[in-house]
Write a protein that holds these residues in place. Structure first.
Motif, PDB file in Angstrom:
ATOM      1  N   THR A 145      -8.241  -6.362  -4.350  1.00  0.00           N
ATOM      2  CA  THR A 145      -9.496  -7.113  -4.335  1.00  0.00           C
ATOM      3  C   THR A 145      -9.572  -7.994  -5.569  1.00  0.00           C
ATOM      4  O   THR A 145      -9.403  -7.516  -6.696  1.00  0.00           O
ATOM      5  CB  THR A 145     -10.714  -6.164  -4.323  1.00  0.00           C
ATOM      6  OG1 THR A 145     -10.597  -5.258  -3.220  1.00  0.00           O
ATOM      7  CG2 THR A 145     -12.009  -6.959  -4.191  1.00  0.00           C
ATOM      8  N   LEU A 146      -9.820  -9.285  -5.348  1.00  0.00           N
ATOM      9  CA  LEU A 146     -10.095 -10.211  -6.440  1.00  0.00           C
ATOM     10  C   LEU A 146     -11.556 -10.067  -6.848  1.00  0.00           C
ATOM     11  O   LEU A 146     -12.449 -10.138  -6.006  1.00  0.00           O
ATOM     12  CB  LEU A 146      -9.817 -11.650  -6.006  1.00  0.00           C
ATOM     13  CG  LEU A 146      -8.341 -12.031  -5.837  1.00  0.00           C
ATOM     14  CD1 LEU A 146      -8.222 -13.308  -5.015  1.00  0.00           C
ATOM     15  CD2 LEU A 146      -7.677 -12.210  -7.199  1.00  0.00           C
ATOM     16  N   VAL A 147     -11.793  -9.869  -8.137  1.00  0.00           N
ATOM     17  CA  VAL A 147     -13.132  -9.562  -8.634  1.00  0.00           C
ATOM     18  C   VAL A 147     -13.566 -10.638  -9.640  1.00  0.00           C
ATOM     19  O   VAL A 147     -12.955 -10.772 -10.703  1.00  0.00           O
ATOM     20  CB  VAL A 147     -13.146  -8.179  -9.318  1.00  0.00           C
ATOM     21  CG1 VAL A 147     -14.543  -7.842  -9.818  1.00  0.00           C
ATOM     22  CG2 VAL A 147     -12.635  -7.100  -8.362  1.00  0.00           C
ATOM     23  N   PRO A 148     -14.603 -11.412  -9.340  1.00  0.00           N
ATOM     24  CA  PRO A 148     -15.038 -12.461 -10.275  1.00  0.00           C
ATOM     25  C   PRO A 148     -15.473 -11.886 -11.618  1.00  0.00           C
ATOM     26  O   PRO A 148     -16.216 -10.907 -11.675  1.00  0.00           O
ATOM     27  CB  PRO A 148     -16.229 -13.105  -9.555  1.00  0.00           C
ATOM     28  CG  PRO A 148     -16.028 -12.784  -8.103  1.00  0.00           C
ATOM     29  CD  PRO A 148     -15.386 -11.428  -8.088  1.00  0.00           C
ATOM     30  N   CYS A 156     -12.415 -17.141 -13.113  1.00  0.00           N
ATOM     31  CA  CYS A 156     -11.361 -16.183 -13.417  1.00  0.00           C
ATOM     32  C   CYS A 156     -11.671 -14.894 -12.668  1.00  0.00           C
ATOM     33  O   CYS A 156     -12.834 -14.613 -12.349  1.00  0.00           O
ATOM     34  CB  CYS A 156     -11.293 -15.933 -14.921  1.00  0.00           C
ATOM     35  SG  CYS A 156      -9.930 -14.857 -15.442  1.00  0.00           S
ATOM     36  N   TYR A 157     -10.633 -14.106 -12.426  1.00  0.00           N
ATOM     37  CA  TYR A 157     -10.797 -12.921 -11.584  1.00  0.00           C
ATOM     38  C   TYR A 157     -10.061 -11.725 -12.174  1.00  0.00           C
ATOM     39  O   TYR A 157      -8.918 -11.830 -12.638  1.00  0.00           O
ATOM     40  CB  TYR A 157     -10.284 -13.208 -10.163  1.00  0.00           C
ATOM     41  CG  TYR A 157     -10.988 -14.391  -9.564  1.00  0.00           C
ATOM     42  CD1 TYR A 157     -12.171 -14.236  -8.850  1.00  0.00           C
ATOM     43  CD2 TYR A 157     -10.503 -15.679  -9.788  1.00  0.00           C
ATOM     44  CE1 TYR A 157     -12.854 -15.340  -8.343  1.00  0.00           C
ATOM     45  CE2 TYR A 157     -11.182 -16.789  -9.277  1.00  0.00           C
ATOM     46  CZ  TYR A 157     -12.351 -16.607  -8.568  1.00  0.00           C
ATOM     47  OH  TYR A 157     -13.030 -17.708  -8.089  1.00  0.00           O
ATOM     48  N   GLY A 158     -10.738 -10.593 -12.143  1.00  0.00           N
ATOM     49  CA  GLY A 158     -10.097  -9.321 -12.380  1.00  0.00           C
ATOM     50  C   GLY A 158      -9.544  -8.806 -11.059  1.00  0.00           C
ATOM     51  O   GLY A 158      -9.635  -9.461 -10.019  1.00  0.00           O
ATOM     52  N   LEU A 159      -8.980  -7.606 -11.099  1.00  0.00           N
ATOM     53  CA  LEU A 159      -8.354  -7.051  -9.901  1.00  0.00           C
ATOM     54  C   LEU A 159      -8.637  -5.561  -9.772  1.00  0.00           C
ATOM     55  O   LEU A 159      -8.636  -4.834 -10.767  1.00  0.00           O
ATOM     56  CB  LEU A 159      -6.836  -7.236  -9.947  1.00  0.00           C
ATOM     57  CG  LEU A 159      -6.313  -8.658  -9.769  1.00  0.00           C
ATOM     58  CD1 LEU A 159      -4.854  -8.723 -10.173  1.00  0.00           C
ATOM     59  CD2 LEU A 159      -6.476  -9.104  -8.320  1.00  0.00           C
ATOM     60  N   ALA A 160      -8.854  -5.144  -8.542  1.00  0.00           N
ATOM     61  CA  ALA A 160      -8.858  -3.732  -8.189  1.00  0.00           C
ATOM     62  C   ALA A 160      -7.697  -3.517  -7.227  1.00  0.00           C
ATOM     63  O   ALA A 160      -7.616  -4.186  -6.189  1.00  0.00           O
ATOM     64  CB  ALA A 160     -10.175  -3.343  -7.539  1.00  0.00           C
ATOM     65  N   ILE A 161      -6.790  -2.619  -7.581  1.00  0.00           N
ATOM     66  CA  ILE A 161      -5.586  -2.359  -6.787  1.00  0.00           C
ATOM     67  C   ILE A 161      -5.550  -0.882  -6.434  1.00  0.00           C
ATOM     68  O   ILE A 161      -5.633  -0.023  -7.312  1.00  0.00           O
ATOM     69  CB  ILE A 161      -4.315  -2.751  -7.559  1.00  0.00           C
ATOM     70  CG1 ILE A 161      -4.372  -4.233  -7.965  1.00  0.00           C
ATOM     71  CG2 ILE A 161      -3.066  -2.453  -6.731  1.00  0.00           C
ATOM     72  CD1 ILE A 161      -3.248  -4.648  -8.900  1.00  0.00           C
ATOM     73  N   GLU A 162      -5.427  -0.592  -5.154  1.00  0.00           N
ATOM     74  CA  GLU A 162      -5.417   0.802  -4.695  1.00  0.00           C
ATOM     75  C   GLU A 162      -4.250   1.038  -3.750  1.00  0.00           C
ATOM     76  O   GLU A 162      -3.935   0.200  -2.903  1.00  0.00           O
ATOM     77  CB  GLU A 162      -6.720   1.137  -3.978  1.00  0.00           C
ATOM     78  CG  GLU A 162      -6.772   2.576  -3.464  1.00  0.00           C
ATOM     79  CD  GLU A 162      -8.085   2.950  -2.810  1.00  0.00           C
ATOM     80  OE1 GLU A 162      -8.220   4.117  -2.372  1.00  0.00           O
ATOM     81  OE2 GLU A 162      -8.977   2.080  -2.735  1.00  0.00           O
ATOM     82  N   ASP A 163      -3.607   2.179  -3.907  1.00  0.00           N
ATOM     83  CA  ASP A 163      -2.634   2.641  -2.931  1.00  0.00           C
ATOM     84  C   ASP A 163      -3.390   3.491  -1.908  1.00  0.00           C
ATOM     85  O   ASP A 163      -3.844   4.594  -2.236  1.00  0.00           O
ATOM     86  CB  ASP A 163      -1.546   3.467  -3.601  1.00  0.00           C
ATOM     87  CG  ASP A 163      -0.432   3.863  -2.639  1.00  0.00           C
ATOM     88  OD1 ASP A 163      -0.712   4.004  -1.424  1.00  0.00           O
ATOM     89  OD2 ASP A 163       0.711   4.031  -3.098  1.00  0.00           O
ATOM     90  N   PRO A 164      -3.558   3.006  -0.680  1.00  0.00           N
ATOM     91  CA  PRO A 164      -4.371   3.741   0.292  1.00  0.00           C
ATOM     92  C   PRO A 164      -3.754   5.067   0.728  1.00  0.00           C
ATOM     93  O   PRO A 164      -4.467   5.933   1.234  1.00  0.00           O
ATOM     94  CB  PRO A 164      -4.476   2.764   1.468  1.00  0.00           C
ATOM     95  CG  PRO A 164      -3.310   1.862   1.333  1.00  0.00           C
ATOM     96  CD  PRO A 164      -3.046   1.736  -0.124  1.00  0.00           C
TER      97      PRO A 164
END
Length: 274
Positions: A145-148, A156-164
């Motif tokens: 997920t791109l997070v403003p 600019c964007y932060g990130l949330a990365i998950e291994d489902p």
């Protein structure tokens, strides 16, 4: 999920070329570096790897770190220290998607995705794939997920990365000040590991033309100028997000040497398994 910090420094890195400050000299003595920011995320289930930001130090990072070349790339914003390594795709990578936000930046009149596509139009080995912030998408077997965040004057964007499959989660603040929205904080919340942007101690705000912002109850500034968090602000953000573990990144050589290698301050090559 195996996470490797390829680059943990700001725009000049540490050591900074031709700099003999105490912090740069200490880094040389310790044999550590903070090259320009980049993160490698490997999916051990699928064998694929995701690169977060294409550092200008791309070639050096992939020569010195034992990681695979990326199967996909995400660009958080269009500042050179996060983007200009993308030219390394030429004759090195093959058919790699590059994900970037599709929101139009009022400052440039283009989205990050459009800027990347225009600047690297000559690279037939990459395909830019615009994505909508806050809407998860899949790449390399991860949900991303791109997070403003707040990095004026550019988006600019932060990130949330998950291994489902495993539930492992990584949050990356992106280049940002402390004043990100509640919605963005919610999207980044409760990670197993968090990389947080902190460029200098709060006491250095006296040297910035704009001073500091987002002071805490003790008057300590959590934002340096307008674009980045102070070290204190980054630590507060990691606490706000309830991160199980965090590392400070995008660190500058202006951090006094007696503080510059504190336990929570990352250096290149650190590796984590989530």
């Amino acid at each position: 999920m195996e996470v490797t910090l390829l680059g943990t420094g700001d725009t000049t890195g540490t050591p900074t070329p031709r700099c003999d400050c105490d912090t740069c000299e200490r880094a040389r003595d310790l044999g550590v570096e903070r090259t320009r920011f980049s993160v490698h995320v490997h999916n051990e289930r699928t064998g694929e790897s995701l690169l977060v930001d294409a550092s200008p130090d791309f070639r050096y990072q992939f020569l010195t770190q034992d990681v695979s070349l990326p199967d996909s790339i995400i660009v958080s914003h269009v500042h050179f220290d996060h983007l200009d390594g993308l030219g390394n795709a030429y004759r090195l990578l093959d058919d790699v998607p590059v994900f970037a936000a599709n929101e139009t930046d009022p400052q440039t009149g283009q989205s990050v995705a459009e800027t990347v596509d225009e600047k690297y139009h000559y690279l037939d080995t990459i395909t830019v794939r615009p994505k909508t912030p806050f809407e998860p998408f899949e790449t390399c077997g991860f949900e991303v997920t791109l997070v403003p965040v707040e990095h004026p004057p550019l988006v600019c964007y932060g990130l949330a990365i998950e291994d489902p499959e495993t539930g492992g989660t990584l949050s990356i603040s992106g280049d940002t000040n402390y004043g990100i929205s509640d919605a963005s904080r919610d999207a980044l919340d409760d990670p197993d590991l968090c990389f947080v942007d902190g460029i200098v101690p709060a006491k250095h705000t006296e040297y910035h033309p704009l001073g500091g912002d987002h002071s805490d109850e003790n008057g300590v500034y959590r934002t340096f100028g307008t674009k980045h968090m102070t070290i204190e602000g980054a630590r507060a953000m990691a606490d706000d997000l309830d991160a199980d573990e965090y590392r400070l990144v995008h660190l500058s050589h202006y951090i006094p040497t007696e503080e510059a290698f504190d336990d929570d301050m990352a250096v290149d090559g650190e590796r984590y398994r989530l």
